[in-house]
Scaffold this active site. Structure first.
Site, mmCIF file in Angstrom:
data_model
loop_
_atom_site.group_PDB
_atom_site.id
_atom_site.type_symbol
_atom_site.label_atom_id
_atom_site.label_comp_id
_atom_site.label_asym_id
_atom_site.label_seq_id
_atom_site.Cartn_x
_atom_site.Cartn_y
_atom_site.Cartn_z
ATOM 1 N N ASP A 149 -29.868 58.282 -10.335
ATOM 2 C CA ASP A 149 -30.185 59.381 -10.791
ATOM 3 C C ASP A 149 -31.536 60.146 -10.491
ATOM 4 O O ASP A 149 -32.238 60.147 -11.624
ATOM 5 C CB ASP A 149 -29.684 59.785 -12.297
ATOM 6 N N HIS B 36 -33.421 54.558 -10.873
ATOM 7 C CA HIS B 36 -34.583 55.456 -11.108
ATOM 8 C C HIS B 36 -34.561 55.406 -12.851
ATOM 9 O O HIS B 36 -34.092 56.376 -13.298
ATOM 10 C CB HIS B 36 -34.324 56.875 -10.732
#
Length: 295
Positions: A179, A42
């Protein structure tokens, strides 16, 4: 709970914890000559303008990186992380000229690097970067900053699904950072499912998971769920800096869970976490937790 686009939260206390840990793991990975693959599921935009509209909406960086920025008494590991953020703020301007500071001076805090930019500062020329970002605007920004390098690949795709194609890497050394924003409650289950499959495919990989400390049972349960799928050793660190708001909401802290952590990491964190609690605390009950199962 959290906005999907990280620009709203760039440089906050959660970024401080996440990136301080990331820096130490990246430095450990570089101690061996053999190259490795860094996967960011991410990735975001790669960097953020702290004076921009999104960052200024909540100005969370003021209670995060800003509290560390000009302090002369930073512990060495914290100083290492802050120095990398300062170097990111010395990028060439629109005229192509890179700012020059006199010795001992601190640059103005205007930019904050995302995890990809932190990693790029520490990866070697032979190491690989694989970055996933689903938001089309952030993916284009990421590509503009990182394109043209044969060791870097950027995917405008779902990082949970994309991780499967990245492990095991060749050569068989790898670091994965996961994350997500956890804006959707289903992200907690997706983290566990994606990592369960990845660990089966590549048990010796190093996996880092960031999670928010919020008023959700899924957040409280996530570390224990990750412990259950760690085949060897793991390390869990959590930093609590504030209390929930009147309605019980708010980001009160965050945690990092590392599967197959560097053997040096526990001692490093034990040294710096008291300083982070003292410096980033927003109420008297600020605290930290470190727990570990050695390999």
């Amino acid at each position: 709970m959290l906005a999907y686009r990280h620009a709203f939260h760039a440089g906050n206390h959660a970024d401080v914890l996440k990136h301080l840990v990331l820096v130490q793991v990246l430095r450990y990975m570089a101690e061996k000559d053999k190259p490795y693959r860094y996967v960011d599921t991410h990735a975001g935009a790669g960097g953020y303008l702290l004076k921009g509209q999104q960052a200024q909406k909540t100005a969370e960086y003021r209670e995060g990186i800003n509290r560390l920025w000009s302090r002369p008494d930073l512990p060495p590991l914290v100083a290492d992380y802050v120095r990398l953020v300062q170097e990111f703020n010395l990028q060439p301007g629109e005229d192509g000229v890179q700012p020059v500071l006199e010795k001992g001076m601190t640059p103005p805090l205007a930019l904050y690097p995302g995890s990809p930019s932190i990693a790029r500062q520490l990866l070697r020329r032979t190491d690989q970067m694989r970055m996933f970002e689903l938001h089309p605007t952030d993916a284009r920004t990421l590509a503009a900053h990182f394109g043209g390098n044969k060791h870097v690949q950027i995917f405008n795709e779902d990082g949970f699904a994309g991780l499967k194609g990245q492990v095991p890497p060749n050569p068989r050394r790898g670091l994965v950072l996961m994350d997500p924003s956890y804006e959707l409650v289903g992200d907690y289950g997706k983290v566990v499912a994606a990592l369960r499959e990845a660990v089966v495919r590549f048990a010796e990989g190093v996996y880092m998971v960031w999670y928010p400390q919020v008023s959700r049972v899924e957040s409280a349960q996530l570390p224990k769920r990750l412990m259950a799928l760690s085949p060897k050793g793991w390390l869990h660190v959590r930093l609590t800096v504030s209390q929930p708001g009147e309605r019980g909401f708010g980001l009160t802290g965050s945690g990092m869970f590392i599967i197959n952590p560097p053997w040096t990491l526990h001692a490093q964190l034990k040294e710096v976490m008291p300083f982070l609690v003292e410096t980033l605390a927003q109420f008297d009950g600020a605290s930290y937790v470190i727990e570990e199962q050695p390999a």
